[in-house]
Design a protein around this motif. Structure first.
Motif, PDB file in Angstrom:
ATOM      1  N   PHE A 247       0.955  -1.147  -0.050  1.00  0.00           N
ATOM      2  CA  PHE A 247       0.011  -0.071   0.105  1.00  0.00           C
ATOM      3  C   PHE A 247       1.007   1.103   0.167  1.00  0.00           C
ATOM      4  N   CYS A 248       0.908   2.008  -0.977  1.00  0.00           N
ATOM      5  CA  CYS A 248       1.618   3.316  -1.031  1.00  0.00           C
ATOM      6  C   CYS A 248       0.679   4.590  -0.820  1.00  0.00           C
ATOM      7  N   ALA A 249       1.270   5.609  -0.163  1.00  0.00           N
ATOM      8  CA  ALA A 249       0.808   6.694   0.446  1.00  0.00           C
ATOM      9  C   ALA A 249       0.321   7.690  -0.798  1.00  0.00           C
ATOM     10  N   ASN A 250       0.914   7.545  -2.226  1.00  0.00           N
ATOM     11  CA  ASN A 250       0.300   8.215  -3.160  1.00  0.00           C
ATOM     12  C   ASN A 250       0.470   7.340  -4.421  1.00  0.00           C
ATOM     13  N   ASP A 251      -0.028   7.610  -5.811  1.00  0.00           N
ATOM     14  CA  ASP A 251      -0.173   6.946  -6.807  1.00  0.00           C
ATOM     15  C   ASP A 251       1.442   7.144  -7.600  1.00  0.00           C
ATOM     16  N   LEU A 252       2.291   8.245  -7.072  1.00  0.00           N
ATOM     17  CA  LEU A 252       3.359   8.225  -7.786  1.00  0.00           C
ATOM     18  C   LEU A 252       4.426   7.340  -7.110  1.00  0.00           C
ATOM     19  N   LEU A 253       4.267   7.073  -5.698  1.00  0.00           N
ATOM     20  CA  LEU A 253       5.220   6.296  -4.967  1.00  0.00           C
ATOM     21  C   LEU A 253       4.626   4.904  -5.706  1.00  0.00           C
ATOM     22  N   ALA A 254       3.346   4.497  -6.010  1.00  0.00           N
ATOM     23  CA  ALA A 254       2.852   3.170  -6.474  1.00  0.00           C
ATOM     24  C   ALA A 254       3.587   3.162  -7.861  1.00  0.00           C
ATOM     25  N   LEU A 255       3.426   3.999  -8.676  1.00  0.00           N
ATOM     26  CA  LEU A 255       4.006   3.557 -10.069  1.00  0.00           C
ATOM     27  C   LEU A 255       5.594   3.470  -9.838  1.00  0.00           C
ATOM     28  N   GLY A 256       6.178   4.046  -8.997  1.00  0.00           N
ATOM     29  CA  GLY A 256       7.573   3.670  -8.772  1.00  0.00           C
ATOM     30  C   GLY A 256       7.971   2.304  -8.404  1.00  0.00           C
ATOM     31  N   VAL A 257       7.103   1.847  -7.472  1.00  0.00           N
ATOM     32  CA  VAL A 257       7.320   0.540  -6.974  1.00  0.00           C
ATOM     33  C   VAL A 257       6.841  -0.563  -8.278  1.00  0.00           C
ATOM     34  N   LEU A 258       5.858  -0.153  -8.929  1.00  0.00           N
ATOM     35  CA  LEU A 258       5.277  -0.844 -10.051  1.00  0.00           C
ATOM     36  C   LEU A 258       6.382  -0.984 -11.332  1.00  0.00           C
ATOM     37  N   GLN A 259       7.142   0.153 -11.381  1.00  0.00           N
ATOM     38  CA  GLN A 259       8.204   0.134 -12.456  1.00  0.00           C
ATOM     39  C   GLN A 259       9.536  -0.661 -11.744  1.00  0.00           C
ATOM     40  N   ALA A 260       9.582  -0.539 -10.453  1.00  0.00           N
ATOM     41  CA  ALA A 260      10.789  -1.593  -9.946  1.00  0.00           C
ATOM     42  C   ALA A 260      10.540  -2.948 -10.166  1.00  0.00           C
ATOM     43  N   MET A 261       9.234  -3.515  -9.735  1.00  0.00           N
ATOM     44  CA  MET A 261       8.966  -4.808 -10.083  1.00  0.00           C
ATOM     45  C   MET A 261       9.032  -5.197 -11.405  1.00  0.00           C
ATOM     46  N   TYR A 262       8.420  -4.251 -12.428  1.00  0.00           N
ATOM     47  CA  TYR A 262       8.346  -4.729 -13.694  1.00  0.00           C
ATOM     48  C   TYR A 262       9.819  -5.070 -14.419  1.00  0.00           C
ATOM     49  N   SER A 263      10.862  -3.937 -13.818  1.00  0.00           N
ATOM     50  CA  SER A 263      12.376  -4.131 -14.296  1.00  0.00           C
ATOM     51  C   SER A 263      12.889  -5.564 -13.612  1.00  0.00           C
ATOM     52  N   ALA A 264      12.494  -5.761 -12.420  1.00  0.00           N
ATOM     53  CA  ALA A 264      13.120  -7.051 -12.015  1.00  0.00           C
ATOM     54  C   ALA A 264      12.255  -8.448 -12.403  1.00  0.00           C
ATOM     55  N   GLY A 265      11.373  -8.142 -13.098  1.00  0.00           N
ATOM     56  CA  GLY A 265      10.560  -9.454 -13.477  1.00  0.00           C
ATOM     57  C   GLY A 265       9.626 -10.045 -12.341  1.00  0.00           C
ATOM     58  N   VAL A 266       9.377  -9.333 -11.306  1.00  0.00           N
ATOM     59  CA  VAL A 266       8.250  -9.694 -10.266  1.00  0.00           C
ATOM     60  C   VAL A 266       6.905  -9.186 -11.048  1.00  0.00           C
ATOM     61  N   LYS A 267       6.029 -10.146 -11.192  1.00  0.00           N
ATOM     62  CA  LYS A 267       4.608 -10.012 -11.890  1.00  0.00           C
ATOM     63  C   LYS A 267       3.730  -9.370 -10.704  1.00  0.00           C
ATOM     64  N   VAL A 268       3.097  -8.565 -11.358  1.00  0.00           N
ATOM     65  CA  VAL A 268       1.805  -7.715 -10.466  1.00  0.00           C
ATOM     66  C   VAL A 268       0.560  -7.900 -11.203  1.00  0.00           C
ATOM     67  N   PRO A 269      -0.278  -8.327 -10.594  1.00  0.00           N
ATOM     68  CA  PRO A 269      -0.581  -8.624  -9.108  1.00  0.00           C
ATOM     69  C   PRO A 269       0.020 -10.076  -8.702  1.00  0.00           C
ATOM     70  N   GLU A 270       0.181 -10.957  -9.579  1.00  0.00           N
ATOM     71  CA  GLU A 270       0.455 -12.318  -9.158  1.00  0.00           C
ATOM     72  C   GLU A 270       1.499 -12.547  -8.005  1.00  0.00           C
ATOM     73  N   ASP A 271       2.724 -11.943  -8.241  1.00  0.00           N
ATOM     74  CA  ASP A 271       3.704 -11.875  -7.130  1.00  0.00           C
ATOM     75  C   ASP A 271       3.635 -10.965  -5.878  1.00  0.00           C
ATOM     76  N   LEU A 272       3.026  -9.752  -6.273  1.00  0.00           N
ATOM     77  CA  LEU A 272       2.847  -8.518  -5.593  1.00  0.00           C
ATOM     78  C   LEU A 272       1.630  -7.814  -5.938  1.00  0.00           C
ATOM     79  N   ALA A 273       0.925  -7.418  -4.861  1.00  0.00           N
ATOM     80  CA  ALA A 273      -0.358  -6.594  -5.386  1.00  0.00           C
ATOM     81  C   ALA A 273       0.111  -5.388  -4.752  1.00  0.00           C
TER      82      ALA A 273
END
Length: 346
Positions: A247-273
């Motif tokens: 859970f991120c305090a705003n959407d910009l943080l959430a989009l940054g987390v999403l970018q980091a997961m995508y770059s590392a090959g972590v699937k959203v939402p299967e591996d991380l919601a």
């Protein structure tokens, strides 16, 4: 450099008195049609523009309200500004928008600028957690309304969203999906919004019979995409101990987390919601559409501007009915918008 055209130049070109030119500008119905046409022709020919600052000094009130936000790079505050500008325009006023960049020092400088410019009033999302900037600005007697911040400890009007309820919406959704280990990417701890959203998250865990140890907080220095990517890197570093949801305090943080997961090959939402907050336009357009807690940003800006206009018309230093205005606190309710980033079942 050419000197600006003044009202005396217009009067000379039109063959009338300065008072007649003033009447044409301010009270055109009092001037004969032929004379008014001659003055307007001179104004157009010379390119005369009246001095708004001089008019304000004579009238004792400004046609500009200030808006000072934390980050104009955040679409949430762009929407707040849109709402404020719309309400101000309807009242014949303009808005001077400034960005504190989450800096108490820059906030103090802009508040000083507003005081120097004698603005009608100020809409403010504070960056200074100590309250010193507000206390200093209050001495100028310029009305202000707090935006996206509850007015606890102050007597001024405020418009905010129930962030405790918003945090609870986000984490209750994740708990209902089966998550029992959740990270909170929180932003600077000095911000009331950040603390309230954390409180709501803990409340949702308690409702489900889960303890505070189920929420792992990852504070960041800023509330932007880069800070979110950094938090994502820290999550990746946890390996097998990584929470199953964020859970991120705003959407910009959430989009940054999403970018980091995508770059590392972590699937959203299967591996991380992932759940964000604000529901900015980019949330729905992300590579994985982002679940977010929606704040009515445009409505917040418009309401804050309307409250400021009400105060300056009735109770402010330039108002016509000093003493009638009553300060009030408006708290709006958030809404959870569910998209694919949080839809995996555990």
């Amino acid at each position: 450099m050419a000197q600006p055209v003044g009202i005396k130049d217009v009067a000379r070109a039109a063959g009338v008195s300065v008072g007649t030119v003033s009447n044409v500008i301010n009270r055109p119905d009092t001037v004969a049609t032929e004379t008014r046409a001659r003055v307007l022709s001179a104004i157009d020919r010379l390119g005369y523009v009246r001095s708004e600052s001089a008019r304000q000094l004579r009238a004792g009130r400004s046609r500009i309200m200030g808006l000072l936000v934390l980050d104009m790079g955040n679409p949430f505050f762009v929407d707040v500004a849109r709402g404020a500008e719309r309400a101000a325009r309807d009242a014949g006023l303009g808005v001077m928008v400034c960005n504190s960049a989450e800096s108490a020092g820059e906030e103090a400088e802009y508040l000083s600028l507003f005081a120097e410019q004698r603005v009608r009033g100020v809409l403010l999302t504070p960056a200074d957690a100590t309250g010193r900037n507000i206390a200093s600005f209050r001495r100028h007697g310029i009305p202000f309304v707090l935006v996206d911040r509850v007015s606890e400890g102050t007597t001024e009007c405020s418009v905010s969203v129930d962030d405790v309820a918003g945090g609870a919406l986000a984490v209750r959704h994740l708990v209902d999906a089966g998550h029992r280990s959740i990270a909170y990417v929180s932003g600077p701890p000095g911000f009331t919004q950040v603390r309230d959203r954390r409180t709501g998250a803990l409340n949702a865990l308690a409702e489900a019979g889960l303890g505070p140890e189920c929420l792992r907080e990852l504070p960041t220095e800023r509330l932007d995409v880069a800070a979110g990517r950094d938090a994502g890197a820290r999550l990746l570093g946890l390996g097998d101990r990584r929470p199953t949801a964020v859970f991120c305090a705003n959407d910009l943080l959430a989009l940054g987390v999403l970018q980091a997961m995508y770059s590392a090959g972590v699937k959203v939402p299967e591996d991380l919601a992932i759940v964000g907050y604000d529901d900015i336009e980019f949330a729905a357009a992300a590579a994985v559409p982002l679940t977010s807690v929606r704040q009515p940003a445009v409505t917040m800006g418009a309401l804050a501007a309307e409250m400021l206009l009400e105060e300056t018309e009735e109770g402010g230093p330039a108002g016509a009915g000093a003493g009638r205005h009553e300060h009030r606190r408006v708290v709006l309710q958030p809404e959870l918008v569910v998209r694919r980033s949080s839809l995996s079942a555990r």
